[in-house]
Design a protein around this motif. Structure first.
Motif, PDB file in Angstrom:
ATOM      1  N   THR A   1       0.719  -1.288  -0.088  1.00  0.00           N
ATOM      2  CA  THR A   1       0.017  -0.063  -0.144  1.00  0.00           C
ATOM      3  C   THR A   1       0.888   1.217   0.021  1.00  0.00           C
ATOM      4  OG1 THR A   1      -0.085   0.053   2.499  1.00  0.00           O
ATOM      5  CG2 THR A   1      -1.940  -1.309   1.402  1.00  0.00           C
ATOM      6  N   GLN A   2       0.226   2.311  -0.167  1.00  0.00           N
ATOM      7  CA  GLN A   2       1.147   3.802  -0.507  1.00  0.00           C
ATOM      8  C   GLN A   2       1.904   4.060   1.169  1.00  0.00           C
ATOM      9  OE1 GLN A   2      -1.795   6.844  -1.051  1.00  0.00           O
ATOM     10  NE2 GLN A   2      -3.097   6.493   0.802  1.00  0.00           N
ATOM     11  N   VAL A   3       1.291   3.276   2.151  1.00  0.00           N
ATOM     12  CA  VAL A   3       1.872   3.515   3.347  1.00  0.00           C
ATOM     13  C   VAL A   3       3.374   3.102   3.436  1.00  0.00           C
ATOM     14  CG1 VAL A   3       2.006   3.068   6.017  1.00  0.00           C
ATOM     15  CG2 VAL A   3      -0.451   3.274   4.602  1.00  0.00           C
ATOM     16  N   LEU A   4       3.544   2.247   2.821  1.00  0.00           N
ATOM     17  CA  LEU A   4       5.102   1.539   2.768  1.00  0.00           C
ATOM     18  C   LEU A   4       5.926   2.173   1.763  1.00  0.00           C
ATOM     19  CD1 LEU A   4       4.728  -2.095   3.575  1.00  0.00           C
ATOM     20  CD2 LEU A   4       5.276  -0.255   5.082  1.00  0.00           C
ATOM     21  N   GLY A   5       5.208   3.244   1.017  1.00  0.00           N
ATOM     22  CA  GLY A   5       5.916   3.803  -0.303  1.00  0.00           C
ATOM     23  C   GLY A   5       6.209   2.806  -1.444  1.00  0.00           C
ATOM     24  N   GLY A   6       7.057   3.343  -2.452  1.00  0.00           N
ATOM     25  CA  GLY A   6       6.899   2.191  -3.754  1.00  0.00           C
ATOM     26  C   GLY A   6       7.695   3.027  -4.821  1.00  0.00           C
ATOM     27  N   HIS A   7       7.257   2.484  -6.109  1.00  0.00           N
ATOM     28  CA  HIS A   7       7.737   3.282  -7.169  1.00  0.00           C
ATOM     29  C   HIS A   7       6.798   3.568  -8.198  1.00  0.00           C
ATOM     30  CE1 HIS A   7      10.653   0.083  -5.394  1.00  0.00           C
ATOM     31  NE2 HIS A   7      11.409   1.022  -5.756  1.00  0.00           N
ATOM     32  N   LEU A   8       7.066   4.785  -8.935  1.00  0.00           N
ATOM     33  CA  LEU A   8       6.084   5.024 -10.213  1.00  0.00           C
ATOM     34  C   LEU A   8       6.812   4.633 -11.303  1.00  0.00           C
ATOM     35  CD1 LEU A   8       4.043   6.462 -11.477  1.00  0.00           C
ATOM     36  CD2 LEU A   8       5.134   8.602 -11.467  1.00  0.00           C
TER      37      LEU A   8
ATOM     38  N   TYR B   1       3.864  -0.753  -5.187  1.00  0.00           N
ATOM     39  CA  TYR B   1       3.926  -0.495  -3.802  1.00  0.00           C
ATOM     40  C   TYR B   1       5.003  -1.667  -3.200  1.00  0.00           C
ATOM     41  CZ  TYR B   1       0.238   2.979  -4.172  1.00  0.00           C
ATOM     42  OH  TYR B   1      -0.609   4.382  -4.596  1.00  0.00           O
ATOM     43  N   ASN B   2       5.467  -1.042  -2.067  1.00  0.00           N
ATOM     44  CA  ASN B   2       6.637  -1.863  -1.478  1.00  0.00           C
ATOM     45  C   ASN B   2       5.887  -2.997  -0.454  1.00  0.00           C
ATOM     46  OD1 ASN B   2       9.002  -0.509  -2.470  1.00  0.00           O
ATOM     47  ND2 ASN B   2       8.782   0.858  -0.852  1.00  0.00           N
ATOM     48  N   SER B   3       6.680  -4.163  -0.450  1.00  0.00           N
ATOM     49  CA  SER B   3       6.077  -5.180   0.433  1.00  0.00           C
ATOM     50  C   SER B   3       6.666  -4.950   1.743  1.00  0.00           C
ATOM     51  CB  SER B   3       6.607  -6.559  -0.209  1.00  0.00           C
ATOM     52  OG  SER B   3       5.912  -6.870  -1.640  1.00  0.00           O
ATOM     53  N   CYS B   4       5.933  -5.637   2.657  1.00  0.00           N
ATOM     54  CA  CYS B   4       6.280  -5.518   4.045  1.00  0.00           C
ATOM     55  C   CYS B   4       7.258  -6.630   4.575  1.00  0.00           C
ATOM     56  CB  CYS B   4       4.946  -6.032   5.001  1.00  0.00           C
ATOM     57  SG  CYS B   4       4.324  -7.740   5.122  1.00  0.00           S
ATOM     58  N   ARG B   5       7.558  -7.857   3.689  1.00  0.00           N
ATOM     59  CA  ARG B   5       8.497  -8.539   3.808  1.00  0.00           C
ATOM     60  C   ARG B   5       8.376  -9.469   5.182  1.00  0.00           C
ATOM     61  NH1 ARG B   5      14.099  -6.809   1.098  1.00  0.00           N
ATOM     62  NH2 ARG B   5      13.137  -5.994  -1.069  1.00  0.00           N
ATOM     63  N   ASN B   6       7.071  -9.263   5.819  1.00  0.00           N
ATOM     64  CA  ASN B   6       6.969 -10.254   6.990  1.00  0.00           C
ATOM     65  C   ASN B   6       6.852 -11.518   6.677  1.00  0.00           C
ATOM     66  OD1 ASN B   6       5.247 -11.146   9.530  1.00  0.00           O
ATOM     67  ND2 ASN B   6       6.034  -9.256  10.391  1.00  0.00           N
ATOM     68  N   ARG B   7       7.324 -12.579   7.509  1.00  0.00           N
ATOM     69  CA  ARG B   7       7.193 -14.003   7.223  1.00  0.00           C
ATOM     70  C   ARG B   7       5.753 -14.476   7.348  1.00  0.00           C
ATOM     71  NH1 ARG B   7      10.705 -17.099  11.744  1.00  0.00           N
ATOM     72  NH2 ARG B   7      10.316 -15.695  13.613  1.00  0.00           N
ATOM     73  N   HIS B   8       4.936 -13.864   8.194  1.00  0.00           N
ATOM     74  CA  HIS B   8       3.782 -14.231   8.300  1.00  0.00           C
ATOM     75  C   HIS B   8       2.644 -13.718   7.283  1.00  0.00           C
ATOM     76  CE1 HIS B   8       5.657 -14.288  12.331  1.00  0.00           C
ATOM     77  NE2 HIS B   8       4.864 -15.314  12.347  1.00  0.00           N
TER      78      HIS B   8
ATOM     79  N   ILE C   1      12.074   3.036 -13.358  1.00  0.00           N
ATOM     80  CA  ILE C   1      11.573   3.686 -12.423  1.00  0.00           C
ATOM     81  C   ILE C   1      11.629   5.215 -12.727  1.00  0.00           C
ATOM     82  CG2 ILE C   1      11.915   4.306 -10.082  1.00  0.00           C
ATOM     83  CD1 ILE C   1      13.090   1.515  -9.611  1.00  0.00           C
ATOM     84  N   LYS C   2      10.482   6.060 -12.774  1.00  0.00           N
ATOM     85  CA  LYS C   2      10.518   7.423 -12.990  1.00  0.00           C
ATOM     86  C   LYS C   2      10.430   8.320 -11.802  1.00  0.00           C
ATOM     87  CE  LYS C   2      10.612   8.773 -16.298  1.00  0.00           C
ATOM     88  NZ  LYS C   2      11.691   9.183 -17.153  1.00  0.00           N
ATOM     89  N   GLU C   3       9.983   7.609 -10.388  1.00  0.00           N
ATOM     90  CA  GLU C   3       9.872   8.492  -9.243  1.00  0.00           C
ATOM     91  C   GLU C   3       9.859   7.235  -7.912  1.00  0.00           C
ATOM     92  OE1 GLU C   3       6.836  11.678  -7.029  1.00  0.00           O
ATOM     93  OE2 GLU C   3       6.738  10.890  -9.236  1.00  0.00           O
ATOM     94  N   ILE C   4      10.451   7.865  -7.141  1.00  0.00           N
ATOM     95  CA  ILE C   4      10.572   6.903  -5.716  1.00  0.00           C
ATOM     96  C   ILE C   4       9.466   7.718  -4.783  1.00  0.00           C
ATOM     97  CG2 ILE C   4      11.756   6.132  -3.563  1.00  0.00           C
ATOM     98  CD1 ILE C   4      12.796   5.003  -6.388  1.00  0.00           C
ATOM     99  N   LEU C   5       8.473   6.772  -4.269  1.00  0.00           N
ATOM    100  CA  LEU C   5       7.507   7.122  -3.420  1.00  0.00           C
ATOM    101  C   LEU C   5       7.811   6.828  -2.067  1.00  0.00           C
ATOM    102  CD1 LEU C   5       4.408   5.629  -5.516  1.00  0.00           C
ATOM    103  CD2 LEU C   5       5.421   8.072  -5.627  1.00  0.00           C
ATOM    104  N   ASN C   6       8.150   7.650  -1.097  1.00  0.00           N
ATOM    105  CA  ASN C   6       8.289   7.623   0.024  1.00  0.00           C
ATOM    106  C   ASN C   6       7.450   6.913   1.103  1.00  0.00           C
ATOM    107  OD1 ASN C   6      10.866   8.860  -0.319  1.00  0.00           O
ATOM    108  ND2 ASN C   6      10.268  10.859   0.094  1.00  0.00           N
ATOM    109  N   SER C   7       8.089   6.314   1.951  1.00  0.00           N
ATOM    110  CA  SER C   7       7.026   5.683   2.880  1.00  0.00           C
ATOM    111  C   SER C   7       6.471   6.694   3.750  1.00  0.00           C
ATOM    112  CB  SER C   7       7.811   4.640   3.846  1.00  0.00           C
ATOM    113  OG  SER C   7       7.156   4.060   4.821  1.00  0.00           O
ATOM    114  N   GLN C   8       5.338   6.427   4.339  1.00  0.00           N
ATOM    115  CA  GLN C   8       4.321   7.257   5.148  1.00  0.00           C
ATOM    116  C   GLN C   8       4.925   6.968   6.581  1.00  0.00           C
ATOM    117  OE1 GLN C   8       0.556   7.385   4.253  1.00  0.00           O
ATOM    118  NE2 GLN C   8       0.581   7.892   2.113  1.00  0.00           N
ATOM    119  N   LEU C   9       5.260   5.822   6.672  1.00  0.00           N
ATOM    120  CA  LEU C   9       5.707   5.439   8.219  1.00  0.00           C
ATOM    121  C   LEU C   9       7.132   6.361   8.597  1.00  0.00           C
ATOM    122  CD1 LEU C   9       5.190   1.657   8.118  1.00  0.00           C
ATOM    123  CD2 LEU C   9       3.828   3.379   9.182  1.00  0.00           C
TER     124      LEU C   9
END
Length: 399
Positions: free
Chosen positions: A43-50, A63-70, A380-388
């Motif tokens: 989701t946009q909360v974790l940031g991502g790439h345009l 959007y970026n993944s959380c990478r949590n093992r659960h 990648i044209k733009e880096i979307l920063n994480s909101q956390l």
């Protein structure tokens, strides 16, 4: 919600906050982290790439993944990377699948002592297998085993057990011969079960003597040494389930099995059927029913579904995939090299020519993004920063 769109994350987003408020003070920090990670994954909360496609010039946000093992969405890529590292370790022999299961009484205690009792389950299962395998009356060989811990049943109830993948043979005591088991038969299950039961109860009693176990609710009286010893007595006579399946149909079948089991979570998104304001319906398997009637659906309240899912949150830093014997990390390369020599197998050499000594250099590669419209490469044209916001370092207390 319909099946193609429904995810665990949707259930947590819609009903997780209410569940947290209802169970405030009874939820561990690790469980809260799991819920937050799954809710925010991709989701946009974790940031991502345009991204922009170089062929059709279509734009897309990844959007970026959380990478949590659960997290069920993050395990596919993790399993793929893990399998690529395991392919070179496979030998051209039959592989067997074994399952070691804790009885219900012990499993209930294990929920409050996950680090200790899950760890014992993995270690004792390995010790059992290696001891019986090394017995000259059985096989007389040093085995190698990969164990994967699962703590759930098909309905997400607490059911701790380990799945083991074992080659059908091993190195002799002097390491100069490869000893193969009989075709279609590995080791006697009854003998494995008896030794597994004895070793586990012995080590569990030692853990109690060292005050390593916690007791809550109806189990509080077991904190007394005499009561705990009395509680262990009937468990020494009970049958402990150790199950052995037929050998796999070649190395590809082993990898196919591992890809399904190594990075599995309590329930996958594909098993979810529907969710409304009160209940969640999902597909499950009834193992005692006939094959034609084995698959069915189960409906739980939203609160019960979330509770069952979080039952299987592992302790921080706990390794649920472990290797023992020939494939243990300390001597894996040496043992496999000797095994391939005895089996007349050519070792797989990395294709890369960039080496330092005899070790390949890992080159950092840019991530490859594919256009969902035309299949062309995307940049990648733009880096979307994480909101956390990053967590601040702990403050130092000044006397």
């Amino acid at each position: 919600m319909t099946c193609p769109q429904l995810e665990i994350a949707d259930i947590f987003r819609h009903h997780g906050q209410q569940w947290r408020e209802t169970h405030q003070g009874h939820v561990s920090l690790n469980q809260l982290k799991v819920m937050s990670a799954i809710e925010h994954c991709r989701t946009q909360v974790l940031g991502g790439h345009l991204l922009r496609c170089q062929a059709c010039e279509d734009t897309h946000i990844s959007y970026n993944s959380c990478r949590n093992r659960h997290c069920p969405k993050c395990q596919a890529s993790s399993a793929k990377r893990w399998l690529e590292a395991r392919q070179a370790q496979l030998l051209p022999v039959d592989y067997y699948h074994l399952v070691f299961t804790l009885p219900k009484e012990v499993a209930n205690l294990a929920y409050y002592n996950k680090s200790v009792m899950y760890g014992l389950l993995l270690k004792v299962a390995a010790e059992t297998l290696l001891t019986i395998g090394a017995d000259v009356k059985r096989l007389g060989a040093k085995l190698g085993v990969t164990f994967v811990l699962h703590t759930w049943g098909s309905t997400m109830t607490h059911h701790p057990h380990v799945h083991g993948i074992v080659p059908g043979g091993g190195l002799s005591a002097d390491g100069e011969h490869w000893v193969s088991c009989k075709s279609g038969f590995f080791l006697p299950v009854r003998v494995l079960s008896r030794l597994f039961r004895r070793l586990y109860l012995e080590k569990l009693y030692q853990a109690h003597q060292q005050h390593s176990l916690l007791f809550f609710g109806n189990d509080e009286p077991l904190e007394d040494k005499a009561s705990f010893a009395k509680w262990l007595t009937p468990l020494r006579k009970k049958e402990w389930v150790v199950y052995a399946k037929r050998p796999f149909a070649g190395p590809k079948a082993v990898l196919s099995y591992l890809s399904r089991y190594t990075h599995r979570v309590a329930i996958s998104n594909s098993r979810l059927v529907k969710c409304d304001s009160n209940e969640v319906t999902f597909r499950c398997k009834h193992y005692r029913a006939k094959v034609s009637k084995r698959y069915r659906t189960m409906t739980l309240s939203n609160n019960e579904f979330i509770r069952r899912f979080l039952l299987h949150t592992l302790p921080l830093g706990f390794h649920r995939i472990r290797h023992y014997g020939l494939t243990a990390n300390t001597g894996c390369k040496k043992n496999l090299k000797q095994a391939r020599k005895l089996l007349n197998v050519v070792e797989v050499i990395p294709e890369t020519k960039d080496l330092v000594g005899d070790k390949p250099i890992k080159q950092a590669q840019a991530p490859v993004f594919v256009c969902p419209e035309c299949g062309g490469p995307m940049v990648i044209k733009e880096i979307l920063n994480s909101q956390l916001k990053p967590r601040a370092p702990p403050m130092k207390l000044v006397n």
